[in-house]
Design a protein around this motif. Structure first.
Motif, PDB file in Angstrom:
ATOM      1  N   SER A 155       0.835  -1.199   0.000  1.00  0.00           N
ATOM      2  CA  SER A 155       0.000   0.000   0.000  1.00  0.00           C
ATOM      3  C   SER A 155       0.868   1.247   0.000  1.00  0.00           C
ATOM      4  CB  SER A 155      -0.911   0.017   1.226  1.00  0.00           C
ATOM      5  OG  SER A 155      -1.784  -1.084   1.213  1.00  0.00           O
ATOM      6  N   ILE A 156       0.447   2.237  -0.780  1.00  0.00           N
ATOM      7  CA  ILE A 156       1.099   3.552  -0.817  1.00  0.00           C
ATOM      8  C   ILE A 156       0.231   4.520  -0.023  1.00  0.00           C
ATOM      9  CG2 ILE A 156       2.072   5.360  -2.262  1.00  0.00           C
ATOM     10  CD1 ILE A 156       3.299   2.637  -2.802  1.00  0.00           C
ATOM     11  N   TYR A 157       0.784   5.079   1.031  1.00  0.00           N
ATOM     12  CA  TYR A 157       0.053   6.043   1.850  1.00  0.00           C
ATOM     13  C   TYR A 157       0.539   7.447   1.523  1.00  0.00           C
ATOM     14  CZ  TYR A 157      -1.758   2.267   4.774  1.00  0.00           C
ATOM     15  OH  TYR A 157      -2.408   1.149   5.232  1.00  0.00           O
ATOM     16  N   PHE A 158      -0.395   8.330   1.265  1.00  0.00           N
ATOM     17  CA  PHE A 158      -0.080   9.738   1.016  1.00  0.00           C
ATOM     18  C   PHE A 158      -0.223  10.462   2.350  1.00  0.00           C
ATOM     19  CE2 PHE A 158      -1.562   7.906  -2.904  1.00  0.00           C
ATOM     20  CZ  PHE A 158      -0.687   8.409  -3.854  1.00  0.00           C
ATOM     21  N   GLY A 159       0.910  10.828   2.949  1.00  0.00           N
ATOM     22  CA  GLY A 159       0.859  11.383   4.290  1.00  0.00           C
ATOM     23  C   GLY A 159       1.522  12.735   4.427  1.00  0.00           C
ATOM     24  N   SER A 160       1.255  13.342   5.560  1.00  0.00           N
ATOM     25  CA  SER A 160       1.935  14.587   5.914  1.00  0.00           C
ATOM     26  C   SER A 160       3.171  14.236   6.731  1.00  0.00           C
ATOM     27  CB  SER A 160       0.997  15.477   6.740  1.00  0.00           C
ATOM     28  OG  SER A 160       0.821  14.925   8.043  1.00  0.00           O
ATOM     29  N   ASP A 161       3.848  15.270   7.241  1.00  0.00           N
ATOM     30  CA  ASP A 161       4.996  15.000   8.103  1.00  0.00           C
ATOM     31  C   ASP A 161       4.574  14.385   9.436  1.00  0.00           C
ATOM     32  OD1 ASP A 161       3.785  17.641   8.401  1.00  0.00           O
ATOM     33  OD2 ASP A 161       5.260  17.960   9.983  1.00  0.00           O
ATOM     34  N   GLN A 162       3.247  14.345   9.699  1.00  0.00           N
ATOM     35  CA  GLN A 162       2.728  13.758  10.934  1.00  0.00           C
ATOM     36  C   GLN A 162       2.011  12.423  10.684  1.00  0.00           C
ATOM     37  OE1 GLN A 162       0.337  17.072  12.276  1.00  0.00           O
ATOM     38  NE2 GLN A 162       2.121  18.164  13.114  1.00  0.00           N
ATOM     39  N   PHE A 163       2.285  11.830   9.530  1.00  0.00           N
ATOM     40  CA  PHE A 163       1.659  10.559   9.166  1.00  0.00           C
ATOM     41  C   PHE A 163       1.963   9.472  10.198  1.00  0.00           C
ATOM     42  CE2 PHE A 163       2.494   6.345   7.408  1.00  0.00           C
ATOM     43  CZ  PHE A 163       1.239   5.995   6.924  1.00  0.00           C
ATOM     44  N   ALA A 164       3.219   9.354  10.598  1.00  0.00           N
ATOM     45  CA  ALA A 164       3.617   8.301  11.533  1.00  0.00           C
ATOM     46  C   ALA A 164       2.879   8.428  12.860  1.00  0.00           C
ATOM     47  CB  ALA A 164       5.129   8.336  11.759  1.00  0.00           C
ATOM     48  N   ALA A 165       2.776   9.631  13.381  1.00  0.00           N
ATOM     49  CA  ALA A 165       2.079   9.852  14.655  1.00  0.00           C
ATOM     50  C   ALA A 165       0.597   9.501  14.535  1.00  0.00           C
ATOM     51  CB  ALA A 165       2.240  11.302  15.098  1.00  0.00           C
ATOM     52  N   CYS A 166       0.000   9.805  13.384  1.00  0.00           N
ATOM     53  CA  CYS A 166      -1.421   9.546  13.182  1.00  0.00           C
ATOM     54  C   CYS A 166      -1.728   8.065  13.025  1.00  0.00           C
ATOM     55  CB  CYS A 166      -1.930  10.301  11.954  1.00  0.00           C
ATOM     56  SG  CYS A 166      -1.999  12.093  12.160  1.00  0.00           S
ATOM     57  N   ASN A 167      -0.759   7.285  12.546  1.00  0.00           N
ATOM     58  CA  ASN A 167      -1.016   5.881  12.215  1.00  0.00           C
ATOM     59  C   ASN A 167      -0.167   4.891  13.007  1.00  0.00           C
ATOM     60  OD1 ASN A 167      -2.965   5.990   9.720  1.00  0.00           O
ATOM     61  ND2 ASN A 167      -1.433   7.595   9.397  1.00  0.00           N
ATOM     62  N   ASN A 168       0.440   5.385  14.080  1.00  0.00           N
ATOM     63  CA  ASN A 168       1.151   4.510  15.016  1.00  0.00           C
ATOM     64  C   ASN A 168       2.363   3.810  14.400  1.00  0.00           C
ATOM     65  OD1 ASN A 168       1.313   3.583  17.670  1.00  0.00           O
ATOM     66  ND2 ASN A 168       0.304   1.659  17.192  1.00  0.00           N
ATOM     67  N   TYR A 169       3.082   4.516  13.535  1.00  0.00           N
ATOM     68  CA  TYR A 169       4.353   3.992  13.014  1.00  0.00           C
ATOM     69  C   TYR A 169       5.499   4.683  13.750  1.00  0.00           C
ATOM     70  CZ  TYR A 169       2.019   1.672   9.121  1.00  0.00           C
ATOM     71  OH  TYR A 169       1.224   0.839   8.370  1.00  0.00           O
ATOM     72  N   VAL A 170       6.574   3.920  13.957  1.00  0.00           N
ATOM     73  CA  VAL A 170       7.742   4.454  14.657  1.00  0.00           C
ATOM     74  C   VAL A 170       8.951   4.343  13.738  1.00  0.00           C
ATOM     75  CG1 VAL A 170       9.262   4.219  16.651  1.00  0.00           C
ATOM     76  CG2 VAL A 170       6.804   3.793  16.896  1.00  0.00           C
ATOM     77  N   LEU A 171       9.669   5.456  13.576  1.00  0.00           N
ATOM     78  CA  LEU A 171      10.826   5.476  12.686  1.00  0.00           C
ATOM     79  C   LEU A 171      11.957   4.621  13.257  1.00  0.00           C
ATOM     80  CD1 LEU A 171      11.740   6.925  10.022  1.00  0.00           C
ATOM     81  CD2 LEU A 171      12.899   8.576  11.514  1.00  0.00           C
TER      82      LEU A 171
END
Length: 393
Positions: free
Chosen positions: A113-129
């Motif tokens: 899946s390709i997600y079109f996100g903002s710089d806050q995509f990870a925070a919104c979707n529970n991903y951790v860098l």
């Protein structure tokens, strides 16, 4: 104590019949414990799934009647969320996704899946860098061809090589890998790790989409979700002309709450079914105790003839019924624990054990069933007269 010893002797004398009598109670108690444990495992599994998705979200969807007069809702939500709501909101990002082939040299993936996100995509979707950097505001504003890879995509395309700085092709368009996310969903195909995030400003290039219609607002804690919804309603009322479009706000925690309510209802239904099994076991105990009364008519008549009170006869038979039930309950609890462990591991990969409260309740209920269904046989035995001992010859 004497009644207890006599009851145990009677059970030992008819071991096979006693076990068959206990079978209904064993099945009922086992069913209660296993069903409660499995429902608990299912609830834990569902809760874990929603936690992976990310909780405390407000989902915003916009429908445009006249796209020629549509406004940029994303900018409005982003500025408001990071401005007046910054103490309540952790991030704002579009919720737009698509599926495109992903390629690096000779390695290709077709399911990601390709997600079109903002710089806050990870925070919104529970991903951790994990490595590199995340998407930035600069990437969004400049439509940068950069991406961050989910754990499964990074592993599948690059194996043990470092993906940072490499170029992958998404739908034939080159993107530089600037970061990777930690695994959060098993790292398998079609999991939440089978994904790539790119700046949402690339949506027009890859999907020919002029207007974003779905957004996610991440709230800091569940207690503030309703407050954020009310305040978003105010700003969206001012932003979206009712003649041009409409919007809808949804509490992202509602789906998890509904699932919890469903499992609670399911627990009641399954518990009722298991309770019926216990009642059937109780009927079995009553039936055998009536047979026992017939078999021991001589013994009872002799006791009555030497002055044994009705209370003693009733106590003896009730104790025997209670012991049969209690033994069935203990065996059922042991089987319930064993089956819960096996099925929990097989179905949910969890170690499931029935709670001590449920086990104690099932045991107590099984004893009560034995006593209740033993009352009639005990009463019948106590009503026998000394002359019945002679008739039993």
């Amino acid at each position: 104590m004497n009644a207890l010893i006599m009851a145990l002797d009677a059970i030992k004398e008819k071991k096979g019949r006693s076990f068959l009598t206990m079978l209904g109670i064993i099945i009922g108690v086992t069913a209660v414990l296993v069903l409660v444990a499995l429902v608990s495992g299912y609830n834990a599994d569902i809760t874990a799934y929603y936690e992976k998705l990310g909780v405390n979200k407000v989902n915003v969807s916009v429908t445009w009647y006249d796209t020629s007069r549509a406004v940029d809702v994303m900018d409005t939500l982003y500025d408001y969320g990071n401005g007046e709501l910054k103490d309540l909101v952790l991030g704002v990002s579009p919720s737009l996704t698509t599926t495109l082939p992903m390629k690096y040299r000779t390695a290709t993936l077709d399911t990601g899946s390709i997600y079109f996100g903002s710089d806050q995509f990870a925070a919104c979707n529970n991903y951790v860098l994990e490595n590199g950097r995340d998407l930035s505001r600069y990437d969004v504003e400049n439509r940068s061809h950069v991406c961050v890879l989910g754990a499964y995509v990074a592993q599948s395309l690059f194996q043990y090589a470092d993906p940072i700085g490499q170029t992958v092709y998404l739908g034939g368009v080159p993107f530089e890998v600037v970061g990777t996310y930690y695994q959060k969903d098993g790292g398998t195909e079609e999991s939440m790790d089978d994904m790539v995030s790119i700046p949402y400003s690339m949506a027009r290039s890859l999907m020919s989409t002029d207007h974003l219609t779905g957004f996610t607002v991440k709230v800091d804690k569940s207690d503030n979700v309703d407050t954020v919804i009310r305040r978003l309603e105010t700003v969206l009322d001012e932003t979206i002309d009712s003649s041009v479009g409409t919007y809808r706000l949804e509490d992202g925690n509602s789906a998890m709450s509904e699932s919890t309510e469903e499992t609670t209802s399911m627990s009641v239904v399954l518990g009722g079914i298991a309770g019926i099994a216990l009642l059937v076991g109780g009927i079995g105990i009553m039936n055998i105790m009536l047979v026992t009364v017939t078999e021991r008519t001589r013994e009872i008549g002799i006791k009555k003839s030497i002055g044994a009170p009705r209370r003693e006869i009733v106590t003896q038979f009730l104790v025997e019924a209670a012991i049969l039930s209690a033994m069935g309950g203990v065996i059922g609890i042991a089987l319930g624990y064993l089956l819960s462990l096996i099925l929990g591991k097989a179905m949910y990969d969890l170690i499931l054990f029935p709670s001590a409260l449920v086990s104690a309740g099932a045991f107590a209920f099984s004893v009560v069933i034995g006593i209740v269904f033993g009352i009639y046989p005990a009463a019948k035995a106590s009503n026998l007269q000394p002359v019945d001992a002679l008739r039993a010859d």
